[in-house]
Design an enzyme around this catalytic site. Structure first.
Site, short mmCIF file in Angstrom:
data_model
loop_
_atom_site.label_atom_id
_atom_site.label_comp_id
_atom_site.label_asym_id
_atom_site.label_seq_id
_atom_site.Cartn_x
_atom_site.Cartn_y
_atom_site.Cartn_z
N CYS A 129 0.84 -1.19 0.00
CA CYS A 129 0.00 0.00 0.00
C CYS A 129 0.88 1.24 0.00
CB CYS A 129 -0.91 0.00 1.22
SG CYS A 129 -1.92 -1.48 1.38
N ARG A 169 1.43 1.57 -5.99
CA ARG A 169 1.61 0.63 -4.89
C ARG A 169 0.32 -0.08 -4.51
NH1 ARG A 169 6.39 1.28 -2.16
NH2 ARG A 169 5.47 0.24 -0.36
N TRP A 199 -3.68 -1.76 -1.49
CA TRP A 199 -3.68 -3.04 -2.19
C TRP A 199 -4.20 -4.05 -1.18
CZ3 TRP A 199 -1.30 -7.89 -1.76
CH2 TRP A 199 -1.39 -8.70 -2.90
N ASN A 211 0.78 0.03 6.00
CA ASN A 211 1.28 -0.80 4.91
C ASN A 211 1.98 -1.99 5.53
OD1 ASN A 211 2.33 -1.88 2.51
ND2 ASN A 211 4.17 -0.61 2.66
N GLY A 212 1.55 -3.20 5.14
CA GLY A 212 2.15 -4.41 5.69
C GLY A 212 1.08 -5.41 6.06
N GLU A 241 10.61 -13.93 -19.31
CA GLU A 241 10.34 -12.53 -19.03
C GLU A 241 9.32 -11.96 -20.02
OE1 GLU A 241 10.49 -8.68 -17.37
OE2 GLU A 241 10.83 -10.71 -16.63
N LYS A 253 5.65 -10.34 -18.95
CA LYS A 253 5.23 -8.99 -19.34
C LYS A 253 3.86 -9.02 -20.01
CE LYS A 253 8.11 -6.62 -17.55
NZ LYS A 253 7.99 -7.67 -16.59
N GLU A 264 0.92 -10.04 -17.46
CA GLU A 264 0.63 -9.16 -16.34
C GLU A 264 -0.02 -7.85 -16.75
OE1 GLU A 264 4.02 -7.90 -14.00
OE2 GLU A 264 5.27 -7.69 -15.76
N HIS A 298 7.47 -33.08 -25.06
CA HIS A 298 7.18 -33.84 -23.84
C HIS A 298 5.84 -33.44 -23.22
CE1 HIS A 298 11.11 -35.69 -23.88
NE2 HIS A 298 11.66 -34.50 -24.10
N LYS A 350 3.35 -2.40 -7.35
CA LYS A 350 4.75 -2.28 -7.75
C LYS A 350 5.69 -2.95 -6.76
CE LYS A 350 8.16 -0.72 -10.26
NZ LYS A 350 8.42 -1.33 -11.57
#
Length: 604
Positions: free
Chosen positions: A2, A27, A75, A99-100, A477, A481, A484, A500, A599
């Site tokens: 957050c 955030r 968040w 935040n946490g 990567e 990208k 997301e 396979h 983020k």
């Protein structure tokens, strides 16, 4: 994850709080709120949704007037996104933003409810607000100390007490928080961009330190109430670096900043020739017998590329671990090992926990981070900063490239120390790294091709990336990208593994992006490309290997510039970033703030 901002000064605080939250919305953006100390007491306004929803609510209710307040953008962890679960949370004597994650909040809540205290939300934060209020009997410091002595977990707390109209309090453990110093005004914030339009001077709050802010003073005390003298830091970049500068999104701006970011990261370290590589940062570090690279998400993909380089050139065995799994697999860390921790923010909770585990087991830790003075930077034994500058978009671009480049520097340094490369061979690699900013700049010329391909594949249900060796790392990567920010289902596979089981997913028209930057693996990868082509795939070939016959097995070809193979993934990743970006734009997605993501992941 957050965002917190707080202000005490001479100006009306709501515009300052909202402005700061706009800089922190990356955030978290499930909900937002502010609490303002007005002439009639503390007024709380909060709303589910983006910050714009809060602004509308403030406009509808009328802006509360006051020169001290705290704000929050959320968040969600405990409790769904809703008005009532939004921060700030108000108790009888205190109002809190957080935040946490408070791990023992149910225990605290049950204890307080038994004393007659009523809870209205499902959040862990409300437990902190009521706990601080419960312990408050006129001395804020004692109340905060008593509360955090009972709290288990991570927290950055901004606190106002109902009878302290001119004093703001803050405390942190495992979650980031800075204290900004202005002229007749002071601030707290989760990150520097929130306060840059007002001041570039700030202090880093250490673990379980309490900050006491008035309009004209800042004081710090430790867990025992002793005064702490702290060093003031001045931000080296200004507010313009955190603005879009004419780009439609931060992500696109940051993609185009990669040549500059790589130049700033690489060139100073190569300026003194081969003898000066990371000499200052790793002074005194013995050559390790084994290396553990640890990171989350894109940082872990950078680690995969770093492993390839270190093992190939320095001939040191390397393991790559997802930070969130590192502690729980009981890793074998031995004398002679080195643990390299990789994080853009330097605050990633899982990565920080991995660092602490390594240190407890007596293994030296080197950190690759982008944020000066972050928790990981402060706790590591050695620090290698990536000079990427502020990265605002949730999806990392330039930070990933700089992390990978830093690992290439580490590989080069170790190969020189172990004499696994001749000076001539090492010189060629060093020159390739010096040329990397220009190489990435050339790769940006594929912008138009990426936009065209995005228009062709934007409505695909699935998309696959395939490659071998370092190209498989690059595929991981590229797939991350795409998924997301565009919400398109995509997966990356080692090309040789298709037979396979994975090839059963390829049907008529399925897009497959095949990456080939290693000439020695080109023919093998082409065989795999032909396998998917025979099953109806639509193939995009991203390659640095000239092949006049590629039209026989690829529907579209994007040619990468010629360069030393080590650095080609950082040219290729630019193309994959642009493809993901334009796909997300065409699908109408919020590129800079993708759903459910934030983020800086400061919770486990």
């Amino acid at each position: 994850m957050c965002g917190i901002v707080g202000y005490v000064g001479e100006q009306q605080c709501v515009p300052i709080l909202v402005g700061g939250l706009k800089k922190l919305e990356y955030r978290g953006y499930d909900s937002a709120g502010v609490a303002v100390f007005t002439a009639k007491g503390i007024k709380v306004i909060k709303s589910k949704g983006r910050l714009s929803a809060l602004e509308k609510r403030i406009a509808a209710q009328g802006m509360p007037e006051g020169v001290m307040g705290i704000g929050h953008t959320r968040w969600a962890t405990h409790g769904e996104p809703s008005d009532v679960n939004s921060h700030p949370h108000k108790a009888e004597k205190a109002v809190v933003v957080h935040n946490g994650i408070i791990e023992n909040y149910l225990e605290i809540r049950s204890s307080l409810e038994a004393k007659g205290i009523t809870f209205v939300s499902q959040t862990d934060t409300e437990a902190a607000a009521h706990l601080i209020s419960f312990y408050y009997h006129g001395d804020p410091i004692t109340a905060i100390q008593s509360a955090i002595a009972r709290i288990r977990g991570s927290y950055a707390l901004g606190i106002m007490f109902t009878d302290r109209p001119d004093t703001l309090y803050a405390v942190r453990k495992d979650s980031p928080l800075i204290v900004g110093e202005g002229d007749g005004q002071n601030f707290i914030a989760s990150d520097i961009p929130a306060i840059l339009s007002h001041t570039r001077d700030y202090y880093l709050l250490d673990e379980q330190e309490i900050a006491v802010l008035t309009r004209d003073s800042i004081r710090f005390v430790d867990l025992y109430g002793e005064t702490v003298v702290k060093e003031k830091i001045t931000a080296t970049w200004d507010v313009s670096a955190a603005e879009k500068a004419g780009y439609p999104h931060f992500m696109l701006k940051e993609i185009y900043e990669q040549p500059r970011a790589l130049k700033d990261t690489l060139c100073p370290r190569l300026a003194d020739g081969l003898t000066g590589i990371l000499e200052t940062e790793l002074d005194g570090l013995p050559v390790p017998e084994r290396i553990h690279l640890v990171g989350c998400g894109s940082a872990m993909h950078a680690a995969m590329l770093g492993r390839n380089a270190i093992e190939k050139y320095a001939r040191i065995p390397v393991t790559v671990d997802i930070a969130s799994e590192f502690r729980y697999r009981a890793p074998i860390l031995a004398k002679g090992d080195l643990c390299v921790i990789i994080s853009q923010s330097g605050e990633t909770a899982d990565t920080l926990a991995a660092l602490r585990l390594a240190k407890r087991q007596g293994v030296p830790v080197a950190a690759i981070v982008n944020v000066v003075g972050s928790s990981i930077a402060r706790e590591a034994d050695y620090v290698m900063y990536t000079w990427a500058g502020p990265e605002i978009a949730v999806a990392t671009t330039k930070a990933f490239s700089c992390q990978t480049a830093m690992l290439y520097l580490l590989a080069l340094r170790l190969s020189l120390q172990r004499k696994t490369l001749t000076e001539k061979e090492a010189g060629k690699l060093a020159q390739a790294l010096c040329d990397l900013p220009a190489l990435v700049g050339a790769a940006l010329q594929s912008d138009g091709d990426c936009k065209r391909l995005a228009s062709l594949y934007q409505n695909s249900h699935d998309l696959f990336f395939i490659g071998r060796g370092q190209d498989y790392c690059l595929c991981c990567e590229g797939s991350l990208k795409l998924k997301e920010i565009s919400y398109m289902h995509s997966e990356a596979y080692a090309a040789g593994e298709l037979k396979h089981g994975t090839i059963s997913l390829v049907t008529e028209g399925t897009p497959v992006i095949a990456v080939t930057t290693e000439a020695a693996l080109y023919e093998k990868t082409v065989s795999n490309i032909k396998e998917v082509k025979a099953r109806g795939a639509s193939v995009v070939l991203l390659t640095s290997v000239p092949d006049a016959g590629s039209a026989d097995f690829a529907d579209h070809v994007i040619a990468l510039p010629q360069a030393q193979e080590l650095v080609l993934p950082l040219a290729g990743v630019v193309v994959l970033q642009l493809f993901a970006y334009y796909t997300a734009v065409l699908r109408g997605c919020d590129v800079d703030k993708p759903r459910n993501l934030a983020k800086s992941v400061t919770v486990e």
